[in-house]
Design a protein around this motif. Structure first.
Motif, PDB file in Angstrom:
ATOM      1  N   THR A 106     -22.330  21.794  42.770  1.00 26.09           N
ATOM      2  CA  THR A 106     -23.116  21.584  41.553  1.00 26.09           C
ATOM      3  C   THR A 106     -23.547  20.121  41.447  1.00 26.09           C
ATOM      4  OG1 THR A 106     -21.780  23.282  40.457  1.00 26.09           O
ATOM      5  CG2 THR A 106     -23.116  21.844  39.042  1.00 26.09           C
ATOM      6  N   PRO A 107     -24.852  19.832  41.301  1.00 23.97           N
ATOM      7  CA  PRO A 107     -25.295  18.440  41.142  1.00 23.97           C
ATOM      8  C   PRO A 107     -25.041  17.943  39.712  1.00 23.97           C
ATOM      9  CG  PRO A 107     -27.189  19.904  41.094  1.00 23.97           C
ATOM     10  CD  PRO A 107     -25.985  20.780  41.345  1.00 23.97           C
ATOM     11  N   PHE A 108     -24.216  16.917  39.589  1.00 26.26           N
ATOM     12  CA  PHE A 108     -23.899  16.418  38.246  1.00 26.26           C
ATOM     13  C   PHE A 108     -23.420  14.970  38.333  1.00 26.26           C
ATOM     14  CE2 PHE A 108     -19.778  17.475  39.852  1.00 26.26           C
ATOM     15  CZ  PHE A 108     -18.860  16.714  39.151  1.00 26.26           C
ATOM     16  N   THR A 109     -23.463  14.313  37.177  1.00 23.45           N
ATOM     17  CA  THR A 109     -22.916  12.963  37.021  1.00 23.45           C
ATOM     18  C   THR A 109     -21.813  13.012  35.982  1.00 23.45           C
ATOM     19  OG1 THR A 109     -25.030  11.903  37.556  1.00 23.45           O
ATOM     20  CG2 THR A 109     -23.425  10.589  36.327  1.00 23.45           C
ATOM     21  N   TYR A 110     -20.670  12.449  36.324  1.00 23.35           N
ATOM     22  CA  TYR A 110     -19.554  12.396  35.380  1.00 23.35           C
ATOM     23  C   TYR A 110     -19.635  11.097  34.600  1.00 23.35           C
ATOM     24  CZ  TYR A 110     -14.694  12.111  33.718  1.00 23.35           C
ATOM     25  OH  TYR A 110     -13.561  11.993  32.948  1.00 23.35           O
ATOM     26  N   ALA A 111     -19.711  11.201  33.262  1.00 23.05           N
ATOM     27  CA  ALA A 111     -19.820  10.038  32.386  1.00 23.05           C
ATOM     28  C   ALA A 111     -18.604   9.987  31.458  1.00 23.05           C
ATOM     29  CB  ALA A 111     -21.111  10.102  31.571  1.00 23.05           C
ATOM     30  N   PRO A 112     -17.487   9.403  31.917  1.00 18.39           N
ATOM     31  CA  PRO A 112     -16.299   9.290  31.067  1.00 18.39           C
ATOM     32  C   PRO A 112     -16.493   8.218  30.008  1.00 18.39           C
ATOM     33  CG  PRO A 112     -15.919   8.163  33.142  1.00 18.39           C
ATOM     34  CD  PRO A 112     -17.279   8.798  33.242  1.00 18.39           C
ATOM     35  N   VAL A 113     -16.024   8.501  28.796  1.00 22.26           N
ATOM     36  CA  VAL A 113     -16.125   7.560  27.681  1.00 22.26           C
ATOM     37  C   VAL A 113     -14.715   7.259  27.182  1.00 22.26           C
ATOM     38  CG1 VAL A 113     -17.035   7.165  25.354  1.00 22.26           C
ATOM     39  CG2 VAL A 113     -18.348   8.535  27.000  1.00 22.26           C
ATOM     40  N   ASP A 114     -14.377   5.984  27.070  1.00 17.99           N
ATOM     41  CA  ASP A 114     -13.074   5.605  26.524  1.00 17.99           C
ATOM     42  C   ASP A 114     -13.191   4.241  25.874  1.00 17.99           C
ATOM     43  OD1 ASP A 114     -10.025   6.837  27.154  1.00 17.99           O
ATOM     44  OD2 ASP A 114     -10.077   4.773  26.451  1.00 17.99           O
ATOM     45  N   ILE A 115     -12.454   4.054  24.786  1.00 20.85           N
ATOM     46  CA  ILE A 115     -12.495   2.774  24.076  1.00 20.85           C
ATOM     47  C   ILE A 115     -11.698   1.700  24.800  1.00 20.85           C
ATOM     48  CG2 ILE A 115     -10.476   3.163  22.599  1.00 20.85           C
ATOM     49  CD1 ILE A 115     -12.157   1.971  20.273  1.00 20.85           C
ATOM     50  N   SER A 116     -10.786   2.106  25.690  1.00 27.79           N
ATOM     51  CA  SER A 116      -9.920   1.173  26.403  1.00 27.79           C
ATOM     52  C   SER A 116     -10.535   0.789  27.738  1.00 27.79           C
ATOM     53  CB  SER A 116      -8.536   1.791  26.626  1.00 27.79           C
ATOM     54  OG  SER A 116      -7.777   1.002  27.528  1.00 27.79           O
ATOM     55  N   ALA A 117     -10.892  -0.494  27.887  1.00 24.28           N
ATOM     56  CA  ALA A 117     -11.445  -0.962  29.166  1.00 24.28           C
ATOM     57  C   ALA A 117     -10.420  -0.838  30.280  1.00 24.28           C
ATOM     58  CB  ALA A 117     -11.909  -2.414  29.020  1.00 24.28           C
ATOM     59  N   GLY A 118      -9.146  -1.083  29.955  1.00 24.61           N
ATOM     60  CA  GLY A 118      -8.096  -0.971  30.959  1.00 24.61           C
ATOM     61  C   GLY A 118      -7.962   0.444  31.484  1.00 24.61           C
ATOM     62  N   ALA A 119      -7.975   1.425  30.565  1.00 25.65           N
ATOM     63  CA  ALA A 119      -7.885   2.821  30.975  1.00 25.65           C
ATOM     64  C   ALA A 119      -9.096   3.219  31.814  1.00 25.65           C
ATOM     65  CB  ALA A 119      -7.771   3.721  29.749  1.00 25.65           C
ATOM     66  N   MET A 120     -10.283   2.736  31.447  1.00 26.22           N
ATOM     67  CA  MET A 120     -11.492   3.083  32.186  1.00 26.22           C
ATOM     68  C   MET A 120     -11.475   2.491  33.593  1.00 26.22           C
ATOM     69  SD  MET A 120     -14.232   4.819  32.161  1.00 26.22           S
ATOM     70  CE  MET A 120     -14.535   5.174  30.421  1.00 26.22           C
ATOM     71  N   THR A 121     -11.019   1.245  33.714  1.00 25.83           N
ATOM     72  CA  THR A 121     -10.939   0.610  35.032  1.00 25.83           C
ATOM     73  C   THR A 121     -10.031   1.405  35.957  1.00 25.83           C
ATOM     74  OG1 THR A 121     -11.336  -1.584  34.088  1.00 25.83           O
ATOM     75  CG2 THR A 121     -10.304  -1.500  36.265  1.00 25.83           C
ATOM     76  N   GLY A 122      -8.886   1.838  35.420  1.00 22.87           N
ATOM     77  CA  GLY A 122      -7.957   2.631  36.218  1.00 22.87           C
ATOM     78  C   GLY A 122      -8.536   3.973  36.610  1.00 22.87           C
ATOM     79  N   LEU A 123      -9.242   4.616  35.686  1.00 23.66           N
ATOM     80  CA  LEU A 123      -9.833   5.921  35.968  1.00 23.66           C
ATOM     81  C   LEU A 123     -10.899   5.821  37.055  1.00 23.66           C
ATOM     82  CD1 LEU A 123     -10.384   8.914  35.435  1.00 23.66           C
ATOM     83  CD2 LEU A 123     -11.863   8.229  33.533  1.00 23.66           C
ATOM     84  N   VAL A 124     -11.795   4.849  36.923  1.00 24.09           N
ATOM     85  CA  VAL A 124     -12.886   4.709  37.895  1.00 24.09           C
ATOM     86  C   VAL A 124     -12.325   4.413  39.286  1.00 24.09           C
ATOM     87  CG1 VAL A 124     -14.887   3.318  38.549  1.00 24.09           C
ATOM     88  CG2 VAL A 124     -14.591   4.045  36.174  1.00 24.09           C
ATOM     89  N   ALA A 125     -11.290   3.564  39.356  1.00 24.16           N
ATOM     90  CA  ALA A 125     -10.677   3.254  40.649  1.00 24.16           C
ATOM     91  C   ALA A 125     -10.036   4.493  41.265  1.00 24.16           C
ATOM     92  CB  ALA A 125      -9.639   2.146  40.474  1.00 24.16           C
ATOM     93  N   ALA A 126      -9.359   5.280  40.435  1.00 20.07           N
ATOM     94  CA  ALA A 126      -8.712   6.491  40.940  1.00 20.07           C
ATOM     95  C   ALA A 126      -9.744   7.508  41.422  1.00 20.07           C
ATOM     96  CB  ALA A 126      -7.833   7.107  39.853  1.00 20.07           C
ATOM     97  N   LEU A 127     -10.844   7.653  40.685  1.00 20.49           N
ATOM     98  CA  LEU A 127     -11.884   8.602  41.074  1.00 20.49           C
ATOM     99  C   LEU A 127     -12.556   8.187  42.384  1.00 20.49           C
ATOM    100  CD1 LEU A 127     -13.527   9.315  37.607  1.00 20.49           C
ATOM    101  CD2 LEU A 127     -12.139  10.894  38.952  1.00 20.49           C
ATOM    102  N   LYS A 128     -12.761   6.890  42.548  1.00 22.72           N
ATOM    103  CA  LYS A 128     -13.387   6.411  43.781  1.00 22.72           C
ATOM    104  C   LYS A 128     -12.522   6.750  44.998  1.00 22.72           C
ATOM    105  CE  LYS A 128     -15.571   2.544  43.617  1.00 22.72           C
ATOM    106  NZ  LYS A 128     -15.939   1.101  43.538  1.00 22.72           N
ATOM    107  N   GLN A 129     -11.204   6.659  44.804  1.00 18.91           N
ATOM    108  CA  GLN A 129     -10.294   6.945  45.906  1.00 18.91           C
ATOM    109  C   GLN A 129     -10.119   8.450  46.128  1.00 18.91           C
ATOM    110  OE1 GLN A 129      -6.433   5.192  45.432  1.00 18.91           O
ATOM    111  NE2 GLN A 129      -5.734   5.792  47.469  1.00 18.91           N
ATOM    112  N   GLU A 130      -9.953   9.211  45.025  1.00 18.52           N
ATOM    113  CA  GLU A 130      -9.636  10.634  45.142  1.00 18.52           C
ATOM    114  C   GLU A 130     -10.860  11.518  45.335  1.00 18.52           C
ATOM    115  OE1 GLU A 130      -6.995  11.988  41.990  1.00 18.52           O
ATOM    116  OE2 GLU A 130      -6.317   9.926  41.702  1.00 18.52           O
ATOM    117  N   LEU A 131     -11.983  11.131  44.712  1.00 22.14           N
ATOM    118  CA  LEU A 131     -13.198  11.950  44.773  1.00 22.14           C
ATOM    119  C   LEU A 131     -14.387  11.055  45.130  1.00 22.14           C
ATOM    120  CD1 LEU A 131     -12.598  14.019  41.490  1.00 22.14           C
ATOM    121  CD2 LEU A 131     -12.163  14.778  43.831  1.00 22.14           C
TER     122      LEU A 131
END
Length: 324
Positions: A106-131
């Motif tokens: 499925t062609p899509f873009t994942y746009a996660p929204v979070d108020i915590s910059a720290g949580a977002m940094t961790g999520l983006v890093a994990a996604l880059k590695q895992e997916l």
């Protein structure tokens, strides 16, 4: 000196909220301010607690029904779409859905929204590695700003609001929030919202007052944040966490309790607040629902239930909604 001249925009908003909340009777502060970086880390710990069933229940739903959920959220005619998640956190549950969408091509873009910059940094890093094949467009904003941006986002979209966060709104706020979510939806767009369902009242209460005291630390961290960001002098040794559950209206309520008569200075407001012994600050609601209540709420907000998915014990429901 006006608040806005001495504080950052985020701190200014927090200061105004505290000024309003601590002048109310009873005093109240919003749970949206729990989630600084420390609060986000504590909430990750809460989700692993034995008493905290919602996360395990929603994981079970995604493991069992992930492919069906992915199909329900994808545009019927195919084509690219945006998967927008409000309050993404560590994205642990969402990764199950992301894998299903990627496996389906499925062609899509994942746009996660979070108020915590720290949580977002961790999520983006994990996604880059895992997916690594995933297209990610992160947004560090509060819900209000994200909803404004959602109205102007072109193309098809599916919006996720997981983890029973909808229960943190009171009835009037909940209806208003859902109407805001419904407003930008085209007929083919979808919402997926997690609802914690009513069950044994003892289980519900224990989930918000765990034996290890992690939930207490999460609640008390709000005062630590006010001390750090607004120059307040809350002495955490004289505050405690308390929660109750009312099965008549499905509401869990959490409080910070002043264990003695005391005064608290908030430098950013140039003001001192008096607290009586055992006076409370109401910090959070967490409502629990029945399936008929969810259908009635959706209809009132201009939405319709397309499909719902539950775990085997019917502790939790992930509900797919569309504009009416």
């Amino acid at each position: 000196m006006p608040i806005s001249s001495i504080l950052s925009p985020t701190a200014t908003e927090l200061a105004r909220h505290v000024a309003d909340g601590l002048h109310r009777t009873p005093k109240a502060l919003s749970s949206m301010y729990f989630y600084d970086d420390a609060g986000s880390r504590l909430f990750q710990q809460i989700m692993d607690l034995p008493e905290y069933y919602p996360t395990r229940a929603e994981f079970a739903i995604f493991r069992e029904h992930g492919a069906a959920i992915a199909a329900a959220l994808s545009p019927a005619g195919g084509g690219d779409f945006a998967l927008v998640e409000l309050g993404a956190g560590d994205g642990a549950k969402t990764k199950l859905l992301l894998r299903e969408l990627l496996a389906a091509g499925t062609p899509f873009t994942y746009a996660p929204v979070d108020i915590s910059a720290g949580a977002m940094t961790g999520l983006v890093a994990a996604l880059k590695q895992e997916l690594p094949a995933l297209n990610v467009a992160p947004v560090v904003e509060d819900y209000a700003t994200a909803l404004t941006q959602l109205r102007t986002r072109p193309g098809s979209k599916a919006v996720l609001f997981l983890g029973s966060n909808i229960g943190n709104f009171g009835p009037a706020e909940r209806l208003d929030f859902l109407r805001q979510l419904a407003a930008p939806l085209a007929p083919a767009d979808r919402l997926l919202i997690g609802f914690d369902l009513q069950k044994d009242p003892r289980r519900i209460r224990a989930a918000y007052d765990d034996a290890q005291g992690v939930t207490a630390a999460f609640n008390l961290n709000l005062l630590t944040r006010l001390n750090r960001e607004l120059g307040a002098d809350f002495d955490l040794a004289h505050w405690q966490h308390y929660t109750d559950y009312n099965p008549l209206n499905g509401a869990v309520r959490s409080f910070l309790v002043s264990t003695r008569a005391q005064q608290v200075r908030v430098e950013a407001l140039d003001e001192t607040f008096d607290f009586a012994a055992w006076e409370v600050i109401h910090t959070e609601n967490s409502y629990k629902f029945t399936l008929p209540q969810i259908e009635a709420l959706a209809a009132e907000a201009g939405l319709r239930v397309v499909e719902y998915f539950t775990d085997a014990a019917t502790d939790f429901a992930d509900v797919v909604l569309a504009a009416r």
